[in-house]
Design a protein around this motif. Structure first.
Motif, mmCIF file in Angstrom:
data_model
loop_
_atom_site.group_PDB
_atom_site.id
_atom_site.type_symbol
_atom_site.label_atom_id
_atom_site.label_comp_id
_atom_site.label_asym_id
_atom_site.label_seq_id
_atom_site.Cartn_x
_atom_site.Cartn_y
_atom_site.Cartn_z
ATOM 1 N N VAL A 6 0.754 -1.139 -0.152
ATOM 2 C CA VAL A 6 -0.051 0.049 0.134
ATOM 3 C C VAL A 6 0.824 1.117 -0.119
ATOM 4 N N GLN A 7 1.915 1.366 1.023
ATOM 5 C CA GLN A 7 2.707 2.353 0.822
ATOM 6 C C GLN A 7 3.683 2.663 -0.479
ATOM 7 N N GLY A 8 3.930 1.363 -1.032
ATOM 8 C CA GLY A 8 4.761 1.661 -2.239
ATOM 9 C C GLY A 8 3.915 1.946 -3.392
ATOM 10 N N ILE A 9 2.895 1.575 -3.420
ATOM 11 C CA ILE A 9 1.803 2.144 -4.868
ATOM 12 C C ILE A 9 1.518 3.530 -4.376
ATOM 13 N N LEU A 10 1.569 3.968 -3.307
ATOM 14 C CA LEU A 10 1.028 5.540 -2.959
ATOM 15 C C LEU A 10 2.324 6.479 -3.051
ATOM 16 N N ILE A 11 3.660 5.991 -2.950
ATOM 17 C CA ILE A 11 4.830 6.714 -2.928
ATOM 18 C C ILE A 11 4.865 7.656 -4.248
ATOM 19 N N PRO A 12 4.411 7.092 -5.489
ATOM 20 C CA PRO A 12 4.301 7.902 -6.658
ATOM 21 C C PRO A 12 3.460 9.208 -6.719
ATOM 22 N N PHE A 13 2.371 8.949 -6.072
ATOM 23 C CA PHE A 13 1.343 9.716 -5.956
ATOM 24 C C PHE A 13 1.797 10.821 -5.081
ATOM 25 N N LEU A 14 2.458 10.678 -4.165
ATOM 26 C CA LEU A 14 2.761 11.617 -3.108
ATOM 27 C C LEU A 14 3.923 12.630 -3.866
ATOM 28 N N GLY A 15 4.804 12.068 -4.805
ATOM 29 C CA GLY A 15 5.674 12.966 -5.628
ATOM 30 C C GLY A 15 4.780 13.888 -6.504
ATOM 31 N N THR A 16 3.850 13.461 -6.906
ATOM 32 C CA THR A 16 3.157 14.392 -8.087
ATOM 33 C C THR A 16 2.393 15.392 -7.053
ATOM 34 N N ALA A 17 1.779 14.949 -5.907
ATOM 35 C CA ALA A 17 1.259 16.143 -4.926
ATOM 36 C C ALA A 17 2.391 17.066 -4.380
ATOM 37 N N LEU A 18 3.507 16.678 -4.168
ATOM 38 C CA LEU A 18 4.432 17.740 -3.665
ATOM 39 C C LEU A 18 5.017 18.255 -4.923
ATOM 40 N N GLY A 19 4.964 17.913 -5.976
ATOM 41 C CA GLY A 19 5.468 18.710 -7.069
ATOM 42 C C GLY A 19 4.210 19.616 -7.321
ATOM 43 N N ALA A 20 3.153 19.288 -7.213
ATOM 44 C CA ALA A 20 1.989 20.289 -7.587
ATOM 45 C C ALA A 20 1.984 21.450 -6.562
ATOM 46 N N SER A 21 2.208 21.187 -5.326
ATOM 47 C CA SER A 21 2.237 21.958 -4.176
ATOM 48 C C SER A 21 3.240 23.279 -4.403
ATOM 49 N N CYS A 22 3.945 23.281 -5.428
ATOM 50 C CA CYS A 22 5.022 24.188 -5.623
ATOM 51 C C CYS A 22 4.207 25.494 -6.100
ATOM 52 N N VAL A 23 2.961 25.217 -6.580
ATOM 53 C CA VAL A 23 2.236 26.705 -6.974
ATOM 54 C C VAL A 23 1.664 27.386 -5.984
ATOM 55 N N LEU A 24 1.525 26.368 -4.816
ATOM 56 C CA LEU A 24 1.199 27.490 -3.479
ATOM 57 C C LEU A 24 2.027 28.140 -2.789
ATOM 58 N N GLY A 154 11.736 5.798 -7.663
ATOM 59 C CA GLY A 154 12.281 6.495 -8.893
ATOM 60 C C GLY A 154 11.123 7.359 -9.720
ATOM 61 N N ILE A 155 9.977 6.713 -9.734
ATOM 62 C CA ILE A 155 8.618 7.152 -10.214
ATOM 63 C C ILE A 155 8.342 8.533 -9.567
ATOM 64 N N SER A 156 8.210 8.467 -8.304
ATOM 65 C CA SER A 156 7.748 9.683 -7.279
ATOM 66 C C SER A 156 8.859 10.957 -7.750
ATOM 67 N N ILE A 157 10.156 10.543 -7.892
ATOM 68 C CA ILE A 157 11.288 11.611 -8.101
ATOM 69 C C ILE A 157 10.876 12.190 -9.634
ATOM 70 N N GLN A 158 10.414 11.229 -10.356
ATOM 71 C CA GLN A 158 10.017 11.621 -11.637
ATOM 72 C C GLN A 158 8.762 12.578 -11.681
#
Length: 260
Positions: A6-24, A154-158
């Protein structure tokens, strides 16, 4: 094991969310040099992940085919490429250069179309994560839990630069920060969903795992060549994108080998 999956499949999504938060937190569009860095790094990570986390395990799992062990890797790779070729024809290309070569990429289509295109491109990444974890669950795969987690990281970093590159242009186009952030987050929501479906279908997935891993690799390489490489070379000539590509490539290679 289940908690780790469960943690593993959520890690890439966390990367996207953190990247999107730059707009804030950022007031202006990303500078062209920063776009080069983000895209180059993401491209390097994706290429390395495609080789060590996807294609190499695909070939190893097809070793029983002897001299034909390359067949699943080659055929799956081409299916992934052709899948995104079809998707790019179905969803028109969403970015174009502005008049000046020094200006950043700007959105050409509406918000819904933008999020749709990125979502489609994220499906193979989610499938890749789900496939490696399905391989772990099977018990007879050469893929270890650490190796699967390395791919997720790796996908989270990307995904971090991808989230920022989506949300920032939307804000620059007049959208409110919160809505631009939400659009960036939603673009990555399909990844854990695709990963979960793949894991739940592990009984069906495992026999064709080499093809599925190669499919994800082909799709990821297509994104790198079609989108990230042109973006990291945008504007005035600079080797910055290439250098950061090498940095991302080696970092993902180290993660995969060290954790695998």
């Amino acid at each position: 094991m289940q908690a780790e999956i469960v943690q593993g499949i959520l890690i890439p999504f966390l990367g996207t969310a953190l990247g999107a938060s730059c707009v804030l937190f950022m007031k202006n569009m990303l500078k062209i040099s920063l776009q080069r860095i983000l895209n180059g790094f993401a491209a390097g990570v994706m290429v390395a992940a495609s080789i060590w986390s996807l294609l190499t395990p695909a070939v190893e799992q097809a070793a029983f085919m002897g001299q034909w062990a390359f067949v699943p890797a080659v055929s799956g790779f081409w299916l992934g490429v052709l899948f995104l070729v079809v998707m790019d024809r179905a969803v028109p290309y969403l970015y174009k250069r502005s008049g000046s070569t020094d200006e950043p990429w700007v959105a050409k289509k509406g918000t819904a179309m933008l999020v749709l295109a990125v979502t489609l491109h994220n499906i193979p990444e989610g499938m890749a994560v789900g496939a490696v974890f399905a391989g772990c669950l099977s018990g007879n795969s050469q893929i270890s839990l650490a190796e699967a987690l390395a791919l997720s990281v790796g996908i989270s970093i990307q995904n971090f630069p991808e989230g920022a590159i989506i949300s920032m242009p939307l804000k620059a186009g007049g959208m409110k920060k919160q809505k631009a952030f939400l659009c960036g987050v939603l673009s990555g929501a399909v990844e854990p969903a695709a990963a979960l479906v793949t894991v739940l279908a592990s009984g069906i997935i495992v026999p064709v795992l080499p093809y599925l891993l190669s499919f994800a690799a082909g799709a990821m390489v297509y994104v790198v060549v079609e989108e990230l490489v042109p973006e990291m070379s945008a504007g005035q000539h600079s080797s910055l994108g290439t250098v950061v590509f090498a940095l991302g490539f080696t970092l993902m290679m180290v993660l995969d080998i060290a954790l695998g």
